[in-house]
Design a protein around this motif. Sequence first.
Motif, PDB file in Angstrom:
ATOM      1  N   GLY A   1      64.020 131.000 -93.418  1.00  0.00           N
ATOM      2  CA  GLY A   1      64.304 130.344 -92.148  1.00  0.00           C
ATOM      3  C   GLY A   1      63.058 130.104 -91.322  1.00  0.00           C
ATOM      4  N   GLY A   2      62.179 131.096 -91.284  1.00  0.00           N
ATOM      5  CA  GLY A   2      60.943 130.937 -90.523  1.00  0.00           C
ATOM      6  C   GLY A   2      60.042 129.862 -91.099  1.00  0.00           C
ATOM      7  N   GLN A   3      59.982 129.769 -92.429  1.00  0.00           N
ATOM      8  CA  GLN A   3      59.167 128.736 -93.070  1.00  0.00           C
ATOM      9  C   GLN A   3      59.746 127.351 -92.813  1.00  0.00           C
ATOM     10  OE1 GLN A   3      59.410 130.347 -96.998  1.00  0.00           O
ATOM     11  NE2 GLN A   3      57.704 131.772 -96.708  1.00  0.00           N
ATOM     12  N   ARG A   4      61.064 127.241 -92.832  1.00  0.00           N
ATOM     13  CA  ARG A   4      61.698 125.950 -92.533  1.00  0.00           C
ATOM     14  C   ARG A   4      61.396 125.520 -91.104  1.00  0.00           C
ATOM     15  NH1 ARG A   4      67.773 126.740 -95.181  1.00  0.00           N
ATOM     16  NH2 ARG A   4      67.045 127.430 -97.237  1.00  0.00           N
ATOM     17  N   GLN A   5      61.420 126.485 -90.185  1.00  0.00           N
ATOM     18  CA  GLN A   5      61.132 126.122 -88.799  1.00  0.00           C
ATOM     19  C   GLN A   5      59.686 125.674 -88.642  1.00  0.00           C
ATOM     20  OE1 GLN A   5      62.139 124.631 -86.236  1.00  0.00           O
ATOM     21  NE2 GLN A   5      63.691 126.174 -85.754  1.00  0.00           N
ATOM     22  N   ARG A   6      58.771 126.284 -89.398  1.00  0.00           N
ATOM     23  CA  ARG A   6      57.379 125.832 -89.368  1.00  0.00           C
ATOM     24  C   ARG A   6      57.257 124.398 -89.874  1.00  0.00           C
ATOM     25  NH1 ARG A   6      56.551 131.250 -91.128  1.00  0.00           N
ATOM     26  NH2 ARG A   6      55.264 132.457 -89.670  1.00  0.00           N
ATOM     27  N   VAL A   7      58.026 124.080 -90.900  1.00  0.00           N
ATOM     28  CA  VAL A   7      58.002 122.712 -91.430  1.00  0.00           C
ATOM     29  C   VAL A   7      58.506 121.732 -90.365  1.00  0.00           C
ATOM     30  CG1 VAL A   7      58.903 121.136 -93.182  1.00  0.00           C
ATOM     31  CG2 VAL A   7      58.278 123.483 -93.814  1.00  0.00           C
ATOM     32  N   ALA A   8      59.588 122.105 -89.684  1.00  0.00           N
ATOM     33  CA  ALA A   8      60.131 121.239 -88.637  1.00  0.00           C
ATOM     34  C   ALA A   8      59.111 121.032 -87.517  1.00  0.00           C
ATOM     35  CB  ALA A   8      61.423 121.844 -88.081  1.00  0.00           C
ATOM     36  N   ILE A   9      58.401 122.090 -87.165  1.00  0.00           N
ATOM     37  CA  ILE A   9      57.359 121.975 -86.135  1.00  0.00           C
ATOM     38  C   ILE A   9      56.203 121.120 -86.656  1.00  0.00           C
ATOM     39  CG2 ILE A   9      55.649 123.262 -84.796  1.00  0.00           C
ATOM     40  CD1 ILE A   9      57.712 125.589 -84.770  1.00  0.00           C
ATOM     41  N   GLY A  10      55.840 121.319 -87.933  1.00  0.00           N
ATOM     42  CA  GLY A  10      54.777 120.522 -88.535  1.00  0.00           C
ATOM     43  C   GLY A  10      55.114 119.044 -88.553  1.00  0.00           C
ATOM     44  N   ARG A  11      56.361 118.729 -88.831  1.00  0.00           N
ATOM     45  CA  ARG A  11      56.790 117.327 -88.828  1.00  0.00           C
ATOM     46  C   ARG A  11      56.592 116.700 -87.446  1.00  0.00           C
ATOM     47  NH1 ARG A  11      62.850 116.651 -90.506  1.00  0.00           N
ATOM     48  NH2 ARG A  11      63.045 117.827 -88.570  1.00  0.00           N
ATOM     49  N   ALA A  12      56.780 117.511 -86.402  1.00  0.00           N
ATOM     50  CA  ALA A  12      56.537 117.018 -85.045  1.00  0.00           C
ATOM     51  C   ALA A  12      55.051 116.870 -84.761  1.00  0.00           C
ATOM     52  CB  ALA A  12      57.188 117.969 -84.033  1.00  0.00           C
ATOM     53  N   ILE A  13      54.254 117.837 -85.204  1.00  0.00           N
ATOM     54  CA  ILE A  13      52.819 117.824 -84.913  1.00  0.00           C
ATOM     55  C   ILE A  13      52.132 116.596 -85.508  1.00  0.00           C
ATOM     56  CG2 ILE A  13      50.626 118.989 -85.425  1.00  0.00           C
ATOM     57  CD1 ILE A  13      52.118 121.651 -85.157  1.00  0.00           C
ATOM     58  N   VAL A  14      52.492 116.221 -86.741  1.00  0.00           N
ATOM     59  CA  VAL A  14      51.782 115.127 -87.413  1.00  0.00           C
ATOM     60  C   VAL A  14      51.951 113.795 -86.684  1.00  0.00           C
ATOM     61  CG1 VAL A  14      51.911 116.227 -89.685  1.00  0.00           C
ATOM     62  CG2 VAL A  14      53.705 114.608 -89.000  1.00  0.00           C
ATOM     63  N   ARG A  15      52.953 113.695 -85.849  1.00  0.00           N
ATOM     64  CA  ARG A  15      53.186 112.440 -85.118  1.00  0.00           C
ATOM     65  C   ARG A  15      52.245 112.294 -83.926  1.00  0.00           C
ATOM     66  NH1 ARG A  15      59.192 112.197 -83.387  1.00  0.00           N
ATOM     67  NH2 ARG A  15      58.348 110.316 -82.401  1.00  0.00           N
ATOM     68  N   ASN A  16      51.515 113.360 -83.565  1.00  0.00           N
ATOM     69  CA  ASN A  16      50.685 113.334 -82.347  1.00  0.00           C
ATOM     70  C   ASN A  16      51.494 112.818 -81.157  1.00  0.00           C
ATOM     71  OD1 ASN A  16      48.429 114.288 -83.683  1.00  0.00           O
ATOM     72  ND2 ASN A  16      47.576 112.251 -84.053  1.00  0.00           N
ATOM     73  N   PRO A  17      52.606 113.455 -80.851  1.00  0.00           N
ATOM     74  CA  PRO A  17      53.499 112.930 -79.811  1.00  0.00           C
ATOM     75  C   PRO A  17      52.924 113.127 -78.409  1.00  0.00           C
ATOM     76  CG  PRO A  17      54.249 115.083 -80.497  1.00  0.00           C
ATOM     77  CD  PRO A  17      53.105 114.736 -81.404  1.00  0.00           C
ATOM     78  N   LYS A  18      53.508 112.414 -77.452  1.00  0.00           N
ATOM     79  CA  LYS A  18      53.135 112.610 -76.052  1.00  0.00           C
ATOM     80  C   LYS A  18      53.555 113.987 -75.559  1.00  0.00           C
ATOM     81  CE  LYS A  18      53.468 107.704 -74.778  1.00  0.00           C
ATOM     82  NZ  LYS A  18      54.203 106.731 -73.925  1.00  0.00           N
ATOM     83  N   ALA A  19      54.684 114.468 -76.064  1.00  0.00           N
ATOM     84  CA  ALA A  19      55.183 115.794 -75.676  1.00  0.00           C
ATOM     85  C   ALA A  19      56.102 116.306 -76.772  1.00  0.00           C
ATOM     86  CB  ALA A  19      55.935 115.731 -74.345  1.00  0.00           C
TER      87      ALA A  19
END
Length: 362
Positions: free
Chosen positions: A136-154
């Motif tokens: 579960g913790g590794q999956r959550q890291r992947v979900a966070i990583g998917r957000a990071i790669v987008r370089n989002p505004k927030a």
Amino acid sequence: MTEIRLKQVRKSYGTVEVIHGIDLEIGAGEFCVFVGPSGCGKSTLLRIIAGLEDITSGAIEIDGEVVNHVTASDRGLAMVFQSYALYPHMTVYKNMAFGLENSKMPKPEIQARVQKAAEMLQITEYLGRRPKALSGGQRQRVAIGRAIVRNPKAFLFDEPLSNLDAELRVTMRKELAGLHADIGGTMIYVTHDQVEAMTLADKIVVLQEGRLEQMGKPLDLYNTPQNVFVAGFIGSPRMNLVVATVGEGSDGLSLNAGETAIGIPAVDGLRAGDTCTFGMRPEHIRIADANNADIVVKVAFAEQLGGETYLYCDAPGLPQITVHQPGQLPVSKGQDLHLSFDRAQMHLFDAAGKVVTNGIAG
């Protein structure tokens, strides 16, 4: 870094209004946590910011631009969900790269972004695996990583740790705090767990029934709650809250509850005959001798945790009182204790639940 403002935001479903005129400013680079009980409107408010819910009235601004009618995909925000929302048939790499590939980003740039995020989150060795092979913790890291790669505004987080066990939640809290320090992005985080709010936030926004009860720095909310709801919600274990009648006292006033009368100095905003609520944090209640006690209680339960002790005590006509003591305290069930309340740390609220004072001068 991105600033987000909400101006008199309201949301209704038919005739039922669930968000009641929220005004809020989230500063650039701030870690802002929405906290409150289930059904308070915190996830709805996050979805409104994300563009996944329309507002009924008011305005949402991102970096000064009103985005009421801008679609979620065009707001430049990244959302991390409680359920991870990973594609089960794709590898970790593909999950993280998928959105970038759809935007036609050059392959070398995609590879560089995914690699950098994976290194930051310590999931490089899992890039070839599928989600079912991860914890579960590794999956959550992947979900966070998917957000990071987008370089989002927030970054928007909707209770991202609620599916994890207690030990892993603590670890992930530390990692999220470190991530914010490393990338410095604006983050909005929803949780019902006020411990997460206290440990992660630059700013906490406390919500109840779609209304903003109080916002501020974590310790400001802890030390100076502006109403009974915030006083009882922020802090673990919660503040002891007792409804009392105000009477005349030998040196000012008396707080009368059950069979207990607690003398306090005169306080502006309270007078004899008023109803009030007084609050004491568990760590501000002392074990005293009979001559210096405010109340006599009977121990109903003692939690001996090694480095600290929690006592749950009963007194006639009062709600159960929680006492925190550092270290190990040889106290047993059924034992009588004399307790004294630190007046300088006593919180008083009027009959409507609004703060009268956070601490009484001696």
